[in-house]
Design a protein around this motif. Sequence first.
Motif, PDB file in Angstrom:
ATOM      1  N   LEU A   1      15.411   4.173  -0.946  1.00 20.84           N
ATOM      2  CA  LEU A   1      16.267   3.368  -0.074  1.00 20.84           C
ATOM      3  C   LEU A   1      15.480   2.223   0.555  1.00 20.84           C
ATOM      4  CD1 LEU A   1      18.399   6.126   1.706  1.00 20.84           C
ATOM      5  CD2 LEU A   1      19.102   4.619  -0.160  1.00 20.84           C
ATOM      6  N   LEU A   2      14.255   2.505   0.980  1.00 17.82           N
ATOM      7  CA  LEU A   2      13.409   1.448   1.539  1.00 17.82           C
ATOM      8  C   LEU A   2      13.076   0.389   0.488  1.00 17.82           C
ATOM      9  CD1 LEU A   2      11.032   3.492   3.821  1.00 17.82           C
ATOM     10  CD2 LEU A   2      12.202   1.400   4.506  1.00 17.82           C
ATOM     11  N   GLN A   3      12.679   0.858  -0.694  1.00 19.66           N
ATOM     12  CA  GLN A   3      12.349  -0.083  -1.781  1.00 19.66           C
ATOM     13  C   GLN A   3      13.543  -0.954  -2.142  1.00 19.66           C
ATOM     14  OE1 GLN A   3      10.765   2.071  -5.155  1.00 19.66           O
ATOM     15  NE2 GLN A   3       8.871   0.921  -5.047  1.00 19.66           N
ATOM     16  N   ASP A   4      14.721  -0.351  -2.226  1.00 16.79           N
ATOM     17  CA  ASP A   4      15.929  -1.113  -2.563  1.00 16.79           C
ATOM     18  C   ASP A   4      16.246  -2.150  -1.486  1.00 16.79           C
ATOM     19  OD1 ASP A   4      16.156   0.348  -4.876  1.00 16.79           O
ATOM     20  OD2 ASP A   4      17.826   1.586  -4.180  1.00 16.79           O
ATOM     21  N   ALA A   5      16.091  -1.763  -0.209  1.00 13.22           N
ATOM     22  CA  ALA A   5      16.354  -2.703   0.885  1.00 13.22           C
ATOM     23  C   ALA A   5      15.378  -3.873   0.838  1.00 13.22           C
ATOM     24  CB  ALA A   5      16.263  -1.983   2.231  1.00 13.22           C
ATOM     25  N   ILE A   6      14.119  -3.591   0.554  1.00 11.36           N
ATOM     26  CA  ILE A   6      13.110  -4.660   0.457  1.00 11.36           C
ATOM     27  C   ILE A   6      13.426  -5.565  -0.728  1.00 11.36           C
ATOM     28  CG2 ILE A   6      10.675  -5.122  -0.052  1.00 11.36           C
ATOM     29  CD1 ILE A   6      10.073  -2.544   1.644  1.00 11.36           C
ATOM     30  N   LYS A   7      13.781  -4.970  -1.857  1.00 12.86           N
ATOM     31  CA  LYS A   7      14.098  -5.773  -3.056  1.00 12.86           C
ATOM     32  C   LYS A   7      15.267  -6.715  -2.808  1.00 12.86           C
ATOM     33  CE  LYS A   7      12.568  -2.552  -6.605  1.00 12.86           C
ATOM     34  NZ  LYS A   7      13.036  -1.525  -7.545  1.00 12.86           N
ATOM     35  N   ILE A   8      16.318  -6.223  -2.158  1.00 11.75           N
ATOM     36  CA  ILE A   8      17.513  -7.042  -1.958  1.00 11.75           C
ATOM     37  C   ILE A   8      17.233  -8.198  -1.003  1.00 11.75           C
ATOM     38  CG2 ILE A   8      18.656  -5.883  -0.030  1.00 11.75           C
ATOM     39  CD1 ILE A   8      20.590  -6.615  -3.122  1.00 11.75           C
ATOM     40  N   MET A   9      16.262  -8.042  -0.103  1.00 12.38           N
ATOM     41  CA  MET A   9      15.921  -9.098   0.848  1.00 12.38           C
ATOM     42  C   MET A   9      14.772  -9.981   0.357  1.00 12.38           C
ATOM     43  SD  MET A   9      18.223  -8.588   3.067  1.00 12.38           S
ATOM     44  CE  MET A   9      17.761  -9.778   4.304  1.00 12.38           C
ATOM     45  N   MET A  10      14.218  -9.660  -0.806  1.00 16.36           N
ATOM     46  CA  MET A  10      13.037 -10.373  -1.297  1.00 16.36           C
ATOM     47  C   MET A  10      13.316 -11.847  -1.595  1.00 16.36           C
ATOM     48  SD  MET A  10       9.927  -9.781  -1.485  1.00 16.36           S
ATOM     49  CE  MET A  10       9.493  -8.095  -1.749  1.00 16.36           C
ATOM     50  N   PHE A  11      14.508 -12.174  -2.070  1.00 17.33           N
ATOM     51  CA  PHE A  11      14.827 -13.576  -2.364  1.00 17.33           C
ATOM     52  C   PHE A  11      14.762 -14.396  -1.080  1.00 17.33           C
ATOM     53  CE2 PHE A  11      17.832 -17.115  -2.725  1.00 17.33           C
ATOM     54  CZ  PHE A  11      17.265 -17.788  -3.800  1.00 17.33           C
ATOM     55  N   GLN A  12      15.387 -13.898  -0.019  1.00 15.31           N
ATOM     56  CA  GLN A  12      15.342 -14.604   1.262  1.00 15.31           C
ATOM     57  C   GLN A  12      13.908 -14.680   1.779  1.00 15.31           C
ATOM     58  OE1 GLN A  12      18.003 -13.138   4.324  1.00 15.31           O
ATOM     59  NE2 GLN A  12      16.950 -14.270   5.922  1.00 15.31           N
ATOM     60  N   ALA A  13      13.160 -13.592   1.622  1.00 13.04           N
ATOM     61  CA  ALA A  13      11.773 -13.569   2.099  1.00 13.04           C
ATOM     62  C   ALA A  13      10.924 -14.615   1.384  1.00 13.04           C
ATOM     63  CB  ALA A  13      11.177 -12.174   1.910  1.00 13.04           C
ATOM     64  N   SER A  14      11.030 -14.672   0.067  1.00 15.07           N
ATOM     65  CA  SER A  14      10.213 -15.649  -0.666  1.00 15.07           C
ATOM     66  C   SER A  14      10.663 -17.072  -0.373  1.00 15.07           C
ATOM     67  CB  SER A  14      10.216 -15.358  -2.165  1.00 15.07           C
ATOM     68  OG  SER A  14      11.510 -15.473  -2.684  1.00 15.07           O
ATOM     69  N   ASP A  15      11.954 -17.260  -0.173  1.00  8.97           N
ATOM     70  CA  ASP A  15      12.492 -18.576   0.174  1.00  8.97           C
ATOM     71  C   ASP A  15      11.913 -19.060   1.511  1.00  8.97           C
ATOM     72  OD1 ASP A  15      14.199 -20.747  -0.487  1.00  8.97           O
ATOM     73  OD2 ASP A  15      15.648 -20.043   0.995  1.00  8.97           O
ATOM     74  N   GLN A  16      11.670 -18.128   2.424  1.00 10.16           N
ATOM     75  CA  GLN A  16      11.134 -18.456   3.743  1.00 10.16           C
ATOM     76  C   GLN A  16       9.609 -18.357   3.805  1.00 10.16           C
ATOM     77  OE1 GLN A  16      14.810 -16.312   6.054  1.00 10.16           O
ATOM     78  NE2 GLN A  16      12.850 -16.254   7.052  1.00 10.16           N
ATOM     79  N   ARG A  17       8.979 -18.046   2.690  1.00 11.36           N
ATOM     80  CA  ARG A  17       7.532 -17.854   2.638  1.00 11.36           C
ATOM     81  C   ARG A  17       7.087 -16.691   3.529  1.00 11.36           C
ATOM     82  NH1 ARG A  17       8.184 -22.899   3.824  1.00 11.36           N
ATOM     83  NH2 ARG A  17       6.809 -22.928   5.630  1.00 11.36           N
ATOM     84  N   VAL A  18       7.822 -15.603   3.472  1.00  5.99           N
ATOM     85  CA  VAL A  18       7.462 -14.382   4.202  1.00  5.99           C
ATOM     86  C   VAL A  18       6.966 -13.368   3.179  1.00  5.99           C
ATOM     87  CG1 VAL A  18       8.310 -12.444   5.589  1.00  5.99           C
ATOM     88  CG2 VAL A  18       9.123 -14.763   6.070  1.00  5.99           C
ATOM     89  N   GLN A  19       5.782 -12.849   3.418  1.00 11.52           N
ATOM     90  CA  GLN A  19       5.221 -11.820   2.553  1.00 11.52           C
ATOM     91  C   GLN A  19       5.599 -10.460   3.113  1.00 11.52           C
ATOM     92  OE1 GLN A  19       1.003 -12.076   1.841  1.00 11.52           O
ATOM     93  NE2 GLN A  19       0.879  -9.931   1.222  1.00 11.52           N
ATOM     94  N   ILE A  20       6.124  -9.582   2.252  1.00 12.05           N
ATOM     95  CA  ILE A  20       6.484  -8.227   2.677  1.00 12.05           C
ATOM     96  C   ILE A  20       5.531  -7.247   2.003  1.00 12.05           C
ATOM     97  CG2 ILE A  20       8.256  -6.441   2.739  1.00 12.05           C
ATOM     98  CD1 ILE A  20      10.378  -8.605   2.634  1.00 12.05           C
ATOM     99  N   ASP A  21       4.862  -6.442   2.819  1.00 13.99           N
ATOM    100  CA  ASP A  21       3.982  -5.381   2.317  1.00 13.99           C
ATOM    101  C   ASP A  21       4.623  -4.041   2.642  1.00 13.99           C
ATOM    102  OD1 ASP A  21       1.997  -7.192   1.437  1.00 13.99           O
ATOM    103  OD2 ASP A  21       1.179  -7.303   3.467  1.00 13.99           O
ATOM    104  N   PHE A  22       4.602  -3.126   1.671  1.00 15.51           N
ATOM    105  CA  PHE A  22       5.251  -1.825   1.829  1.00 15.51           C
ATOM    106  C   PHE A  22       4.290  -0.725   1.429  1.00 15.51           C
ATOM    107  CE2 PHE A  22       8.052   1.384  -0.444  1.00 15.51           C
ATOM    108  CZ  PHE A  22       8.451   2.039   0.705  1.00 15.51           C
ATOM    109  N   SER A  23       4.136   0.267   2.298  1.00 18.24           N
ATOM    110  CA  SER A  23       3.330   1.429   1.933  1.00 18.24           C
ATOM    111  C   SER A  23       3.991   2.689   2.479  1.00 18.24           C
ATOM    112  CB  SER A  23       1.898   1.303   2.472  1.00 18.24           C
ATOM    113  OG  SER A  23       1.885   1.388   3.875  1.00 18.24           O
ATOM    114  N   ALA A  24       3.976   3.722   1.648  1.00 15.04           N
ATOM    115  CA  ALA A  24       4.572   5.004   2.034  1.00 15.04           C
ATOM    116  C   ALA A  24       3.791   6.127   1.373  1.00 15.04           C
ATOM    117  CB  ALA A  24       6.037   5.059   1.600  1.00 15.04           C
ATOM    118  N   PRO A  25       3.623   7.239   2.078  1.00 15.17           N
ATOM    119  CA  PRO A  25       2.945   8.386   1.460  1.00 15.17           C
ATOM    120  C   PRO A  25       3.847   9.018   0.390  1.00 15.17           C
ATOM    121  CG  PRO A  25       3.733   8.979   3.649  1.00 15.17           C
ATOM    122  CD  PRO A  25       4.013   7.508   3.462  1.00 15.17           C
ATOM    123  N   PRO A  26       3.260   9.764  -0.528  1.00 15.50           N
ATOM    124  CA  PRO A  26       4.045  10.362  -1.618  1.00 15.50           C
ATOM    125  C   PRO A  26       5.191  11.251  -1.150  1.00 15.50           C
ATOM    126  CG  PRO A  26       1.680  10.742  -1.946  1.00 15.50           C
ATOM    127  CD  PRO A  26       1.843  10.055  -0.631  1.00 15.50           C
TER     128      PRO A  26
END
Length: 177
Positions: free
Chosen positions: A31-56
Amino acid sequence: LQKMSLSIKSLMFSANPFKSPPRASDTLHNLLQDAIKIMMFQASDQRVQIDFSAPPEFEKIVTEADLYYVFINIIKNALQAMPQGGRLEVNCSLHDRQLEISFQDTGAGLTPEEMDQIFQPFYSTKEGAQGLGLGLPICQKILARYGGRLTVESQLGQGTTIRVLLPYAESGVLHGK
């Protein structure tokens, strides 16, 4: 009208007691990965870098899909706070039978006055018609169904950190009430 319609649908979705059971693919990690992916276009358009880390462990925790709305709303708010670029770090951890998902942005931050009001329905820090002021109150309502909560730390000019805190279920399944 479209934004109002979306907000009303979100309110109704969060209030609906008849939810479908969690699917095996609805893990916190997915769910987190999907939310980040769907917002990635807006993020790259705004020059915002998104870093994601989660334990297994987050790949094994199955939950209901309404948490996706919480993640989308928090990411969207962070991006709107960084119109000229920046960084959003999404970090997940598990400690003391509690799941924590931290969203830390390098945006403008909030004043103490804004911090006092951000959970009030219809209060928005966004200019014009960008926000209806329902996002965080809806997120709180959804998280309360899980026995979870939302915390916000912010200082003007130093960004904002929003934490989603959820009780960790030994069964590996998070159920809303």
